[in-house]
Design an enzyme around this catalytic site. Structure first.
Site, PDB file in Angstrom:
ATOM      1  N   SER A 121      24.213 -39.663  -9.208  1.00 23.40           N
ATOM      2  CA  SER A 121      23.724 -38.183  -8.508  1.00 23.40           C
ATOM      3  C   SER A 121      22.615 -37.658  -8.453  1.00 23.40           C
ATOM      4  O   SER A 121      22.122 -38.815  -8.552  1.00 23.40           O
ATOM      5  CB  SER A 121      23.962 -37.996 -10.616  1.00 23.40           C
ATOM      6  OG  SER A 121      23.408 -36.657 -10.631  1.00 23.40           O
TER       7      SER A 121
ATOM      8  N   TYR B  34      21.839 -38.316 -19.067  1.00 18.79           N
ATOM      9  CA  TYR B  34      21.811 -38.457 -18.177  1.00 18.79           C
ATOM     10  C   TYR B  34      21.254 -38.857 -16.721  1.00 18.79           C
ATOM     11  O   TYR B  34      21.740 -39.522 -15.763  1.00 18.79           O
ATOM     12  CB  TYR B  34      22.855 -37.020 -18.098  1.00 18.79           C
ATOM     13  CG  TYR B  34      23.456 -36.734 -16.401  1.00 18.79           C
ATOM     14  CD1 TYR B  34      25.060 -37.369 -16.648  1.00 18.79           C
ATOM     15  CD2 TYR B  34      23.293 -36.039 -15.838  1.00 18.79           C
ATOM     16  CE1 TYR B  34      25.877 -37.548 -15.457  1.00 18.79           C
ATOM     17  CE2 TYR B  34      24.399 -36.159 -14.402  1.00 18.79           C
ATOM     18  CZ  TYR B  34      25.130 -36.622 -15.009  1.00 18.79           C
ATOM     19  OH  TYR B  34      25.951 -36.686 -13.652  1.00 18.79           O
TER      20      TYR B  34
HETATM   21  P1  NAP Z   1      35.095 -34.750 -14.671  1.00 16.86           P
HETATM   22  O1  NAP Z   1      36.021 -33.346 -13.609  1.00 16.86           O
HETATM   23  O2  NAP Z   1      34.377 -34.577 -16.147  1.00 16.86           O
HETATM   24  O3  NAP Z   1      36.102 -36.359 -14.675  1.00 16.86           O
HETATM   25  C1  NAP Z   1      35.478 -37.225 -15.161  1.00 16.86           C
HETATM   26  C2  NAP Z   1      36.353 -38.890 -14.978  1.00 16.86           C
HETATM   27  O4  NAP Z   1      36.171 -39.412 -15.554  1.00 16.86           O
HETATM   28  C3  NAP Z   1      37.829 -38.373 -15.263  1.00 16.86           C
HETATM   29  O5  NAP Z   1      38.660 -39.466 -14.933  1.00 16.86           O
HETATM   30  C4  NAP Z   1      37.820 -39.084 -17.308  1.00 16.86           C
HETATM   31  O6  NAP Z   1      39.293 -39.618 -17.191  1.00 16.86           O
HETATM   32  C5  NAP Z   1      36.945 -40.220 -16.448  1.00 16.86           C
HETATM   33  N1  NAP Z   1      36.576 -40.651 -17.995  1.00 16.86           N
HETATM   34  C6  NAP Z   1      35.521 -40.005 -18.781  1.00 16.86           C
HETATM   35  N2  NAP Z   1      34.956 -40.301 -19.907  1.00 16.86           N
HETATM   36  C7  NAP Z   1      35.837 -41.962 -19.673  1.00 16.86           C
HETATM   37  C8  NAP Z   1      35.684 -42.679 -20.714  1.00 16.86           C
HETATM   38  N3  NAP Z   1      35.161 -42.921 -21.621  1.00 16.86           N
HETATM   39  N4  NAP Z   1      36.556 -44.098 -20.054  1.00 16.86           N
HETATM   40  C9  NAP Z   1      37.255 -44.103 -18.818  1.00 16.86           C
HETATM   41  N5  NAP Z   1      37.378 -43.139 -18.112  1.00 16.86           N
HETATM   42  C10 NAP Z   1      36.857 -41.539 -18.397  1.00 16.86           C
HETATM   43  O7  NAP Z   1      34.013 -35.153 -13.764  1.00 16.86           O
HETATM   44  P2  NAP Z   1      33.863 -35.468 -12.138  1.00 16.86           P
HETATM   45  O8  NAP Z   1      32.606 -33.935 -12.131  1.00 16.86           O
HETATM   46  O9  NAP Z   1      34.839 -35.544 -11.558  1.00 16.86           O
HETATM   47  O10 NAP Z   1      32.400 -36.412 -12.550  1.00 16.86           O
HETATM   48  C11 NAP Z   1      32.397 -37.703 -11.887  1.00 16.86           C
HETATM   49  C12 NAP Z   1      31.513 -38.328 -11.534  1.00 16.86           C
HETATM   50  O11 NAP Z   1      30.548 -37.621 -10.559  1.00 16.86           O
HETATM   51  C13 NAP Z   1      30.781 -38.865 -12.998  1.00 16.86           C
HETATM   52  O12 NAP Z   1      29.933 -40.153 -13.290  1.00 16.86           O
HETATM   53  C14 NAP Z   1      29.819 -37.985 -12.402  1.00 16.86           C
HETATM   54  O13 NAP Z   1      28.381 -38.306 -13.289  1.00 16.86           O
HETATM   55  C15 NAP Z   1      29.585 -37.508 -11.331  1.00 16.86           C
HETATM   56  N6  NAP Z   1      29.045 -36.600 -10.840  1.00 16.86           N
HETATM   57  C16 NAP Z   1      29.012 -35.203 -10.882  1.00 16.86           C
HETATM   58  C17 NAP Z   1      28.338 -34.228 -10.411  1.00 16.86           C
HETATM   59  C18 NAP Z   1      29.526 -32.625 -10.630  1.00 16.86           C
HETATM   60  O14 NAP Z   1      28.002 -31.371  -9.884  1.00 16.86           O
HETATM   61  N7  NAP Z   1      30.518 -32.822 -10.859  1.00 16.86           N
HETATM   62  C19 NAP Z   1      27.012 -33.996 -10.146  1.00 16.86           C
HETATM   63  C20 NAP Z   1      27.170 -36.066  -9.764  1.00 16.86           C
HETATM   64  C21 NAP Z   1      27.052 -37.059  -9.932  1.00 16.86           C
HETATM   65  P3  NAP Z   1      40.283 -38.766 -18.950  1.00 16.86           P
HETATM   66  O15 NAP Z   1      40.412 -37.432 -17.266  1.00 16.86           O
HETATM   67  O16 NAP Z   1      41.167 -39.724 -19.081  1.00 16.86           O
HETATM   68  O17 NAP Z   1      39.623 -38.133 -19.279  1.00 16.86           O
END
Ligand code: NAP
Length: 258
Positions: free
Chosen positions: A153, A167
């Site tokens: 991130s 986080y």
């Molecule tokens: P999201 O929409 O909440 O999706 C999260 C994904 O991770 C889903 O596929 C979920 O699976 C899976 N997941 C969550 N907990 C899990 C567990 N215990 N075991 C296996 N899978 C799990 O999040 P996102 O925004 O796409 O984020 C993806 C990555 O990008 C993360 O590492 C996040 O920290 C990083 N990130 C996001 C942002 C942002 O602004 N969105 C910014 C910086 C970094 P299920 O569908 O089965 O729950």
């Protein structure tokens, strides 16, 4: 020959490769899985709870002409995270690209975290422990030219807001690990990098959520990323074009940290 190769799709950069994308059921992970499949890779995705969404993504991937599988694995459990790697190798016969994307975001200032230790510990187990377990398992399988790409991130580099220490700590941790893994695996011809997204429109961080306007104002571009814009950076690092890039971070944050 070259023109023919382009016409027949042989110009796809990841044809013949096998990728595993954790957290591929939604958001950034689903976009990465789709992009890698468009580049010709066979793709396994991991998920924890969203079985139906994961199956839907796997079907979308197959429509692109590649092999695809969805496997359930709770990344908070190191044994399950390692088994996900092994299932991928068993299903596809190899593993070339590991994308550690699954993650959760748990906020709370250090002064307000009493009683929430279990929540923070689980976040650490998913965001760090699951990544470490997957990399340890994958290191035995990745061939020369292999890729490990972890989604960190922009908050792993700078923390311009209160309430995000836990986080941010998890996202800084994967950067340190990745630098070390780059040293360990460089002699085998495997590269290890971290893509650091800024605010990206997903369930985790909707672009109409309570913090959206403040986040947009903090970027140079004045907007959130779409998941496909993060996936493009992952596809680049996964490709042969990034063969000399290792042990580093690629921040894709619209200038948030500028
Ligand atoms: P999201 O929409 O909440 O999706 C999260 C994904 O991770 C889903 O596929 C979920 O699976 C899976 N997941 C969550 N907990 C899990 C567990 N215990 N075991 C296996 N899978 C799990 O999040 P996102 O925004 O796409 O984020 C993806 C990555 O990008 C993360 O590492 C996040 O920290 C990083 N990130 C996001 C942002 C942002 O602004 N969105 C910014 C910086 C970094 P299920 O569908 O089965 O729950």
């Amino acid at each position: 020959m070259a023109a023919n190769a382009i016409c027949t799709g042989m110009a796809k950069k990841l044809t013949g490769k096998v990728a595993l994308v954790t957290g591929g059921s939604r958001g950034i992970g689903a976009a990465i899985a789709n992009r890698l499949a468009e580049e010709g890779a066979d793709v396994a995705i991991g998920y924890s709870a969203s079985a139906a969404k994961a199956e839907e993504v796997a079907q979308q991937l197959k429509l692109k002409g590649v092999r695809a599988e969805a496997f359930q694995a709770d990344q908070a459990d190191s044994a399950q995270a390692a088994a996900l790697v092994d299932k991928t190798v068993k299903a596809f016969g190899r593993l070339d690209i590991l994308v550690n994307n699954a993650g959760v975001a748990v906020g709370g200032a250090v002064t307000e975290t009493a009683g929430r230790e279990a929540e923070f510990a689980r976040q650490y187990d998913i965001n760090v422990g699951g990544v470490v377990a997957a990399v340890r398992a994958a290191a035995a399988h990745l061939p020369a030219g292999g890729r490990i790409i972890t989604i960190g991130s922009s908050l792993g580099a700078l923390v311009p807001y209160a309430g995000l220490a836990d986080y941010s700590g998890t996202k800084a941790a994967v950067v340190g690990y990745s630098r070390g893994w780059a040293r360990d695996l460089g002699p085998k011809g495997i590269t290890v990098n971290v893509v650091q997204p800024g605010a990206t429109a997903t369930d985790m961080n909707p672009d109409n959520g309570p913090f959206a306007e403040a986040l947009k104002a903090h970027t140079a571009l004045g907007r959130f990323a779409q998941p496909e814009e993060i996936a493009a950076a992952v596809a680049f690092l996964a490709s042969p074009d990034a063969s000399y890039i290792t042990g580093t971070t690629l921040t894709v944050d619209g200038g948030h940290n500028a």
